[in-house]
Design an enzyme around this catalytic site. Sequence first.
Site, PDB file in Angstrom:
ATOM      1  N   HIS A 105      26.371  27.975  -5.061  1.00 19.75           N
ATOM      2  CA  HIS A 105      26.806  27.881  -3.664  1.00 19.75           C
ATOM      3  C   HIS A 105      25.974  26.905  -2.840  1.00 19.75           C
ATOM      4  CE1 HIS A 105      28.952  29.024  -0.028  1.00 19.75           C
ATOM      5  NE2 HIS A 105      29.741  29.773  -0.774  1.00 19.75           N
ATOM      6  N   HIS A 133      12.861  16.655 -22.152  1.00 20.77           N
ATOM      7  CA  HIS A 133      13.577  17.478 -23.123  1.00 20.77           C
ATOM      8  C   HIS A 133      14.410  18.558 -22.428  1.00 20.77           C
ATOM      9  CE1 HIS A 133      11.535  16.290 -27.065  1.00 20.77           C
ATOM     10  NE2 HIS A 133      11.045  15.474 -26.153  1.00 20.77           N
ATOM     11  N   HIS A 140      27.436  32.365  -6.989  1.00 26.41           N
ATOM     12  CA  HIS A 140      28.347  33.074  -6.092  1.00 26.41           C
ATOM     13  C   HIS A 140      29.697  33.193  -6.785  1.00 26.41           C
ATOM     14  CE1 HIS A 140      30.413  34.237  -2.359  1.00 26.41           C
ATOM     15  NE2 HIS A 140      31.341  33.357  -2.685  1.00 26.41           N
ATOM     16  N   HIS A 177       9.772  18.241 -31.498  1.00 23.27           N
ATOM     17  CA  HIS A 177      10.238  19.304 -30.619  1.00 23.27           C
ATOM     18  C   HIS A 177       9.430  20.573 -30.853  1.00 23.27           C
ATOM     19  CE1 HIS A 177      13.845  17.016 -29.438  1.00 23.27           C
ATOM     20  NE2 HIS A 177      13.992  16.709 -30.725  1.00 23.27           N
ATOM     21  N   ASP A 198       9.388  27.121 -26.260  1.00 22.28           N
ATOM     22  CA  ASP A 198       8.588  27.965 -25.369  1.00 22.28           C
ATOM     23  C   ASP A 198       9.490  29.089 -24.889  1.00 22.28           C
ATOM     24  OD1 ASP A 198       7.368  29.174 -23.163  1.00 22.28           O
ATOM     25  OD2 ASP A 198       7.201  27.337 -21.990  1.00 22.28           O
ATOM     26  N   MET A 226      17.810  20.849 -23.562  1.00 21.53           N
ATOM     27  CA  MET A 226      17.150  21.668 -24.575  1.00 21.53           C
ATOM     28  C   MET A 226      16.572  22.937 -23.948  1.00 21.53           C
ATOM     29  SD  MET A 226      14.919  20.048 -27.614  1.00 21.53           S
ATOM     30  CE  MET A 226      14.914  20.845 -29.220  1.00 21.53           C
ATOM     31  N   HIS A 256      12.908  27.105 -23.746  1.00 20.93           N
ATOM     32  CA  HIS A 256      13.162  25.664 -23.675  1.00 20.93           C
ATOM     33  C   HIS A 256      12.190  24.917 -24.569  1.00 20.93           C
ATOM     34  CE1 HIS A 256       9.643  24.892 -21.012  1.00 20.93           C
ATOM     35  NE2 HIS A 256       9.968  26.031 -20.433  1.00 20.93           N
ATOM     36  N   CYS A 257      12.518  23.677 -24.838  1.00 19.96           N
ATOM     37  CA  CYS A 257      11.614  22.791 -25.553  1.00 19.96           C
ATOM     38  C   CYS A 257      10.499  22.360 -24.605  1.00 19.96           C
ATOM     39  CB  CYS A 257      12.373  21.577 -26.083  1.00 19.96           C
ATOM     40  SG  CYS A 257      11.418  20.528 -27.200  1.00 19.96           S
ATOM     41  N   GLU A 287      26.526  38.958  -2.194  1.00 22.61           N
ATOM     42  CA  GLU A 287      27.503  37.871  -2.091  1.00 22.61           C
ATOM     43  C   GLU A 287      27.043  36.634  -2.859  1.00 22.61           C
ATOM     44  OE1 GLU A 287      27.787  36.107   1.828  1.00 22.61           O
ATOM     45  OE2 GLU A 287      25.954  37.137   2.448  1.00 22.61           O
ATOM     46  N   THR A 288      25.773  36.301  -2.718  1.00 22.22           N
ATOM     47  CA  THR A 288      25.162  35.173  -3.399  1.00 22.22           C
ATOM     48  C   THR A 288      23.752  35.591  -3.771  1.00 22.22           C
ATOM     49  OG1 THR A 288      26.437  33.597  -2.071  1.00 22.22           O
ATOM     50  CG2 THR A 288      24.490  32.727  -3.172  1.00 22.22           C
ATOM     51  N   HIS A 306       9.870  32.151 -22.456  1.00 23.44           N
ATOM     52  CA  HIS A 306       9.285  32.798 -21.283  1.00 23.44           C
ATOM     53  C   HIS A 306       9.124  34.304 -21.490  1.00 23.44           C
ATOM     54  CE1 HIS A 306      10.377  29.463 -18.135  1.00 23.44           C
ATOM     55  NE2 HIS A 306       9.820  28.967 -19.235  1.00 23.44           N
TER      56      HIS A 306
END
Length: 376
Positions: free
Chosen positions: A342, A181, A291, A131, A134, A186, A171-172, A315-316, A136
């Site tokens: 939604h 993964h 939403h 494993h 990463d 993960m 994330h992996c 709203e969304t 971001h």
Amino acid sequence: MSQFNLTRRSMLAGAAIAGALGPLVTATFANASEEVAPVTTPTDLSALQRVKVDLVKPPFVHAHTQKADGAPKIVEFTLTIKEQKMVIDDQGTQVHAMTFNGSVPGPLMVVHQNDYVELTLVNPDTNELQHNIDFHSATGALGGGALTIVNPGEKAVLRFKATKAGVFVYHCAPPGMVPWHVTSGMNGAIMVLPRDGLNDGHGNDLVYDKVYYVGEQDFYVPRDEAGNFKTYDSVGDSYDDTLKVMRTLTPSHIVFNGAVGALTGENALTAAVGEKVLIVHSQANRDTRPHLIGGHGDYVWATGKFRNPPDVDQETWFIPGGTAGAAFYTFEQPGIYAYVNHNLIEAFELGAAAHFKVTGDWNNDLMTAVVSPTGS
């Protein structure tokens, strides 16, 4: 770097790097590992305060200040990788999940812009697989992925400067097998707050009373010839069948925080009328459309980056796959609020739904039943 081995028994050798992208990804990892020598003089961090943080299981978030207290710090976290069976619905469907700290999603980490994140990543020898992680939010070396490749029984320590303010996915991302993964659970998120806290885009502070972390997860569980979900003895044994389902791009489950109903009923999120709540929502793989039924996003950073002024009165909102977003809302009425993706098929049929249970006094000025339902 030695040749990538998916399990200790090399049971999946040759299958790990699939498709045309595989060799490119593997080469990129190798090059990044070879080119980690610094090209500038490292910053002297010896005078910076170190803060060790104990992470908590989502939807909850560890204690933190909303505005930075003093100069940048080195904030220490530990993530322990756990490969484990998890039940993801009320039918008893099992997945061989890959997790950070045993939860899907992994814990939300909180720092302030220009703090240093120092992560210890532990891969116990009880696991089968290789494993890494990463971020971001990080700059360089595949977000730290090239510097944190750990086999069972190994650990690595990564430090990076959190230069961008916002919420970000982590994330992996092991060489060649990133999607397996990630879709096995993960992934998680980190929130990098501006040093002076959140604001409404016009210089006015936005201070939340509570923060919750909702991690949306798509699972791809194989079925047998009779249509029943299959079970496997080990995570490696599930690989072949799971990959076939993944390639259909059709999830069997889309859930919040690891399972259908994980944030409903007794596990519903709580608030009171007048409380200001920040909802951090991540989806490491697919687009989503959060939403709040009966409420709104008063202030929304749909792609999660706090230098951008927030959208208001939404709203969304749309969160692209591989992104974390944030929404700030002040609850005005008591009751049960459904918080959903939604795409309503995904919410009601596949599981992407949560509840907020809000206490307080009802305001008839906002809503009232003028005529109750009757039979005539």
